[in-house]
Design a protein around this motif. Structure first.
Motif, short mmCIF file in Angstrom:
data_model
loop_
_atom_site.label_atom_id
_atom_site.label_comp_id
_atom_site.label_asym_id
_atom_site.label_seq_id
_atom_site.Cartn_x
_atom_site.Cartn_y
_atom_site.Cartn_z
N TYR A 119 0.80 -1.39 0.00
CA TYR A 119 0.04 -0.03 -0.17
C TYR A 119 0.83 1.16 0.10
CZ TYR A 119 1.14 0.59 4.97
OH TYR A 119 1.89 0.59 6.07
N ASP A 120 0.27 2.55 -0.18
CA ASP A 120 0.97 3.89 -0.15
C ASP A 120 2.39 3.51 -1.07
OD1 ASP A 120 -1.01 4.49 1.30
OD2 ASP A 120 0.45 4.72 3.24
N GLY A 121 2.12 3.19 -2.26
CA GLY A 121 3.18 2.73 -3.40
C GLY A 121 3.28 3.71 -4.29
N CYS A 122 4.26 3.62 -5.15
CA CYS A 122 4.55 4.34 -6.34
C CYS A 122 5.10 3.35 -7.41
CB CYS A 122 5.39 5.35 -6.15
SG CYS A 122 7.03 5.15 -5.65
N GLU A 134 7.12 3.91 -24.51
CA GLU A 134 6.46 4.42 -23.76
C GLU A 134 6.60 4.24 -22.12
OE1 GLU A 134 1.89 4.48 -24.42
OE2 GLU A 134 2.15 3.15 -22.71
N ARG A 135 6.72 5.34 -21.30
CA ARG A 135 7.06 5.10 -20.04
C ARG A 135 5.94 6.17 -19.11
NH1 ARG A 135 12.76 5.94 -19.05
NH2 ARG A 135 12.30 4.52 -17.27
N ALA A 136 5.23 5.75 -18.19
CA ALA A 136 4.76 6.56 -17.24
C ALA A 136 5.04 6.28 -15.87
CB ALA A 136 3.27 6.37 -17.50
N SER A 137 4.79 7.32 -14.89
CA SER A 137 5.04 7.07 -13.21
C SER A 137 3.40 7.17 -12.90
CB SER A 137 5.78 8.12 -12.63
OG SER A 137 7.19 7.98 -13.13
N PHE A 138 3.32 6.28 -11.78
CA PHE A 138 1.87 6.14 -10.99
C PHE A 138 2.10 6.16 -9.58
CE2 PHE A 138 3.08 1.96 -12.41
CZ PHE A 138 2.57 1.08 -11.12
N LYS A 145 4.16 9.95 -6.45
CA LYS A 145 4.54 9.62 -7.83
C LYS A 145 6.00 10.16 -7.91
CE LYS A 145 2.53 11.40 -11.45
NZ LYS A 145 1.57 11.56 -12.54
N THR A 146 7.04 9.48 -8.11
CA THR A 146 8.49 9.84 -8.31
C THR A 146 8.54 10.22 -9.75
OG1 THR A 146 9.06 7.65 -8.82
CG2 THR A 146 9.19 8.28 -6.75
N ILE A 147 9.46 11.45 -9.89
CA ILE A 147 9.79 12.16 -11.11
C ILE A 147 11.23 11.84 -11.41
CG2 ILE A 147 9.68 14.20 -12.67
CD1 ILE A 147 7.27 15.12 -11.08
#
Length: 203
Positions: A119-122, A134-138, A145-147
């Motif tokens: 839980y409480d993840g990225c 294609e890449r995406a953060s969530f 969410k990490t950048i």
């Protein structure tokens, strides 16, 4: 939720990482057996060292991939807090993952098992089958969410050396200044290393 669903339904088997008593990384193969708005669920046995590490540290990271080769590969990586939610979830996970009954066939044999929730993840989605990639953060729960990667500042002089060096060609000059298309960036650092005026910065 779509990323969690894909990880559970399409990838399913992952490599999960914890750390040992010396702080060194250690991995094991773990199936992600369910997901909902509260996170990801998996099973382990209380007698395993993996269980002890989960209880001690309360944090995990994992990666799962799907594809017949590198250029058809989709990968999802997740990291987050982990908590034991107990054996009350076992029936639900056994119903959704019928193969578990082949491994633990009797009620008595399942007494060692317990369920954990991430839980409480990225996380990050990375799809090499697309052109460009294609890449995406969530994130999910209270995860942030990490950048990562690079950006191009207003120091840019428009020489386009970065575009020439970019393996995905994901630097856009359409508006008269350089902008990295983050959803297609490999994070390789070529633009950062080649820029003659140091206009590229790491995020």
């Amino acid at each position: 939720m779509n990323y969690l669903k894909y990880l559970t339904k399409e990838i399913h088997s992952t490599v999960m990482a914890t750390v040992d008593e010396n702080g060194l990384p250690i991995t094991c193969a773990i199936d992600i057996m369910d997901y909902d708005e509260n996170g990801l669920y998996f099973i382990t046995a209380r007698g395993k060292n993996f269980y002890a590490r989960l209880k001690r540290d309360g944090y995990v990271s994992l990666t799962g991939t799907k594809g017949t080769d590198t250029l058809s590969c989709v990968a999802i990586s997740v990291r987050g807090k982990v908590e034991e939610v107990g054996s009350d979830y076992l029936n639900r996970l056994f119903e959704k993952n019928s193969y578990m009954s082949e491994i633990y066939p009797t009620k008595e044999s399942r007494t060692a098992l317990t369920v954990f929730r991430i839980y409480d993840g990225c996380g990050e989605w990375f799809d090499l089958s697309k052109k460009p990639i294609e890449r995406a953060s969530f994130s999910f729960g209270k995860g942030i969410k990490t950048i990562d990667g690079y950006c191009i500042t207003d120091k840019c002089i428009g020489c386009k050396k970065c575009l020439e060096a970019c393996p995905q060609g994901c630097i856009d000059f359409a508006n008269g200044y350089a902008k990295i298309i983050q959803s297609s960036c490999l994070h390789c650092g070529n633009c950062f290393n080649i820029c003659p005026v140091k206009a590229v910065e790491k995020l």
